[in-house]
Design an enzyme around this catalytic site. Structure first.
Site, mmCIF file in Angstrom:
data_model
loop_
_atom_site.group_PDB
_atom_site.id
_atom_site.type_symbol
_atom_site.label_atom_id
_atom_site.label_comp_id
_atom_site.label_asym_id
_atom_site.label_seq_id
_atom_site.Cartn_x
_atom_site.Cartn_y
_atom_site.Cartn_z
ATOM 1 N N SER A 101 0.429 2.198 6.188
ATOM 2 C CA SER A 101 -0.825 1.623 6.679
ATOM 3 C C SER A 101 -0.526 0.570 7.728
ATOM 4 O O SER A 101 0.522 -0.090 7.683
ATOM 5 C CB SER A 101 -1.598 0.972 5.521
ATOM 6 O OG SER A 101 -2.679 0.196 5.992
ATOM 7 N N TYR A 133 -2.085 -4.679 -1.779
ATOM 8 C CA TYR A 133 -2.023 -3.464 -0.962
ATOM 9 C C TYR A 133 -1.075 -3.650 0.219
ATOM 10 O O TYR A 133 -0.206 -2.816 0.480
ATOM 11 C CB TYR A 133 -3.426 -3.124 -0.472
ATOM 12 C CG TYR A 133 -3.512 -1.839 0.314
ATOM 13 C CD1 TYR A 133 -3.524 -0.608 -0.321
ATOM 14 C CD2 TYR A 133 -3.616 -1.857 1.711
ATOM 15 C CE1 TYR A 133 -3.619 0.582 0.395
ATOM 16 C CE2 TYR A 133 -3.703 -0.677 2.438
ATOM 17 C CZ TYR A 133 -3.708 0.531 1.773
ATOM 18 O OH TYR A 133 -3.797 1.701 2.485
#
Length: 250
Positions: free
Chosen positions: A130, A143
């Protein structure tokens, strides 16, 4: 003959989102594809085997790789399993932090650990990371940390297994229209329509929209293929220009 005929691919997290579309694309191009996921892809893979797998469990990951290899070799591994939780280091419970790390990062470690011994020269691994490994929004401590771990793992594996002629790369998407992103948008939308918040998130990208999973899958397929034969240890942003911009508007 289809371009990927003879290739044997395993996609973790292939029941939905980027993983599902990647599995479909590889299958359409002739690869033998196996999907490992906790969720059932519900027939979306046109007969490709689905293996129920909790990526937190080493024995289940090992069994999935062994089944996909089927006593032969595994050519390609895609790790697209992932979960998203919101919170700072203060508000994130330790158990939740551990859960995010175990699915997003430790699961990739387990998958590669099981797959690499079954890969022949010319094998390739692509990890779905990501942009939040590089730059963060508010409240994504667990995350972002898990994605940063993935990026370091990609580099380490690329160096360690170059001698085995196995390549390892990652893709770093921006906002992609997946079930996980839609679930996140739903939790933030209040009384407004879901599509409105997705459009708002998309507007932060220079291309003024969120990505579709197929746009990421195309990059994954390229990185797996022989066309990317000299690419390893690298991360490829598929982010609509998100990290190329400064937040200052002139």
């Amino acid at each position: 003959m289809k371009p990927y005929s003879g290739k044997n691919a395993l996609v973790f997290g292939g029941a939905s989102g980027i993983g599902l579309v990647t599995a479909q694309l590889l299958q359409e191009r002739g690869a033998k594809v196996t999907v490992a996921d906790l969720s059932d892809p519900n027939g979306d893979l046109h007969g490709a085997p689905w293996l129920r797998c909790d990526v937190r469990e080493p024995a289940q990951v090992e069994a999935a790789v062994q089944t996909a290899a089927d006593g032969k070799n595994l050519d390609w591994l895609v790790y697209s399993a992932g979960i998203q939780h919101y919170g700072t280091v203060i508000t994130t419970p330790v158990e939740e932090y551990d859960m995010v790390q175990s699915v997003n990062a430790r699961g990739a470690f387990l998958a590669a650990r099981a797959a690499i011994p079954r890969m022949k020269a010319g094998g390739a691994i692509v990890i779905v990371s990501s942009v939040q490994a590089l730059a963060c929004q508010d409240g994504v401590a667990a995350y972002a940390a898990s994605k940063g771990t993935l990026e370091a793992l990609v580099r380490a594996m690329a160096v360690d297994h170059a001698k085995d002629h196995i390549r390892v790369n990652s893709v770093m998407p921006g906002t992609v229209d997946t079930p996980m992103v839609r679930a996140s948008a739903d939790s933030f939308r209040g009384d407004g329509p879901l599509e409105e918040i997705l459009a708002e998130w998309g507007s932060s990208h220079p291309l003024q929209r969120v990505a579709q999973p197929a746009e990421v899958a195309q990059v994954i397929a390229f990185l797996l293929s022989d066309e990317a034969s000299f690419l390893t240890g690298s991360s490829y942003r598929v982010d609509g220009g998100l990290l190329a911009q400064l937040p200052v508007r002139l």
